[in-house]
Design a protein around this motif. Structure first.
Motif, short mmCIF file in Angstrom:
data_model
loop_
_atom_site.label_atom_id
_atom_site.label_comp_id
_atom_site.label_asym_id
_atom_site.label_seq_id
_atom_site.Cartn_x
_atom_site.Cartn_y
_atom_site.Cartn_z
N UNK A 86 31.71 34.37 46.72
CA UNK A 86 31.31 33.38 45.70
C UNK A 86 32.54 32.79 45.01
N UNK A 87 33.49 33.66 44.71
CA UNK A 87 34.71 33.18 44.03
C UNK A 87 35.46 32.21 44.93
N UNK A 88 35.65 32.60 46.19
CA UNK A 88 36.43 31.76 47.10
C UNK A 88 35.77 30.40 47.29
N UNK A 121 41.60 45.85 32.71
CA UNK A 121 41.39 46.65 31.50
C UNK A 121 42.48 47.70 31.54
N UNK A 122 43.43 47.61 30.61
CA UNK A 122 44.51 48.58 30.58
C UNK A 122 45.29 48.59 31.89
N UNK A 123 45.52 47.41 32.45
CA UNK A 123 46.28 47.22 33.70
C UNK A 123 45.58 47.71 34.96
N UNK A 124 44.33 48.15 34.80
CA UNK A 124 43.59 48.59 35.98
C UNK A 124 42.73 47.45 36.53
N UNK A 125 42.35 47.55 37.77
CA UNK A 125 41.36 46.69 38.45
C UNK A 125 41.84 45.28 38.80
N UNK A 126 43.06 44.87 38.45
CA UNK A 126 43.49 43.49 38.70
C UNK A 126 43.40 43.10 40.17
N UNK A 127 43.69 44.05 41.05
CA UNK A 127 43.84 43.74 42.47
C UNK A 127 42.52 43.53 43.19
N UNK A 128 41.41 43.86 42.55
CA UNK A 128 40.11 43.77 43.24
C UNK A 128 39.76 42.30 43.54
N UNK A 129 39.10 42.03 44.66
CA UNK A 129 38.86 40.64 45.06
C UNK A 129 37.64 39.99 44.43
N UNK A 130 36.77 40.81 43.76
CA UNK A 130 35.60 40.26 43.09
C UNK A 130 35.75 40.38 41.58
N UNK A 131 34.71 39.94 40.84
CA UNK A 131 34.71 40.09 39.39
C UNK A 131 33.56 41.00 38.97
N UNK A 132 33.85 41.92 38.05
CA UNK A 132 32.92 43.00 37.71
C UNK A 132 32.81 43.17 36.20
#
Ligand code: IMP
Ligand code: MG
Length: 189
Positions: free
Chosen positions: A17-19, A162-173
């Motif tokens: 969806x993002x792409x 959040x606190x530098x975590x999760x940035x690399x994931x390809x979706x949004x949560x």
């Protein structure tokens, strides 16, 4: 989604969806800047994934630069006080600037930036944001290109942390209850 995040995250936007939406935004921007010099200004760190995908989908020539901003707040959200911690390297003068930002929340960050780039005599300054949290706006600033309207909730992934975590994931949560930040405010943007 990765198994290890099954109890922490709920998918809001899939990578596909993002792409798809980013391709559409790229086409729209390509049409609008067909015959004028375009400069994309990505806001670090949150916009790094969005900027890379957007730039790939803009078919007209453009330059790319980055800024990093810090905003200070009362604990829950950002305030009017914004400082630049990494400035642009390319001159703004005479360029049509499109600011590429992950989220507009209160609007303080982009309100400040838009005024500042206009003072540096950009030919025009527009805003492209992936997520618009319109309901949370404190100052009157609007994006010209919006990926998705998501009214509330703390989002991570596709550049957002959040606190530098999760940035690399390809979706949004969304962070699931019990995993949300106590203070809804990432201090460094
Ligand atoms: P504001 O519009 O000045 O309040 O700041 C918006 C900035 O806050 C965004 O660029 C993000 O860096 C950060 N932000 C706002 N909402 C979220 C969220 O849900 N997740 C992660 N960062 C967020
Ligand atoms: Mg940001």
């Amino acid at each position: 989604m990765l198994m290890e995040y099954q109890d922490t995250l709920k998918e809001i936007l899939s990578p596909e969806e993002i792409q798809k939406r980013v391709r559409e935004l790229g086409e729209e921007i390509s049409r609008d800047y067909e015959s004028s010099p375009l400069m994309l200004v990505g806001i670090l760190k949150g916009a790094y994934q969005f900027l890379a995908d957007l730039s790939r989908n803009i078919t007209t020539p453009h330059t790319v630069d980055f800024m990093r901003l810090k905003s200070y707040g009362s604990g829950v959200e950002s305030s009017g006080q914004v400082t630049i911690t990494k400035d642009l390297e390319l001159p703004v003068l005479g360029n049509n600037v499109v600011i590429v930002e992950d989220i507009i929340d209160t609007g303080y960050t982009l309100d400040y930036l838009k005024k500042m780039l206009s003072l540096q005599n950009a030919a025009s300054v527009k805003i492209c944001c992936l997520v618009d949290k319109k309901e949370r706006r404190q100052v009157d600033v609007n994006a010209d290109y919006v990926g998705f309207d998501i009214p509330r909730g703390f989002l991570v992934g596709y550049g957002l942390d959040y606190d530098e975590k999760y940035r690399y994931l390809p979706g949004i949560y969304h962070l699931l209850p019990g995993h949300e930040p106590a203070n809804f405010r990432p201090s460094d943007r």
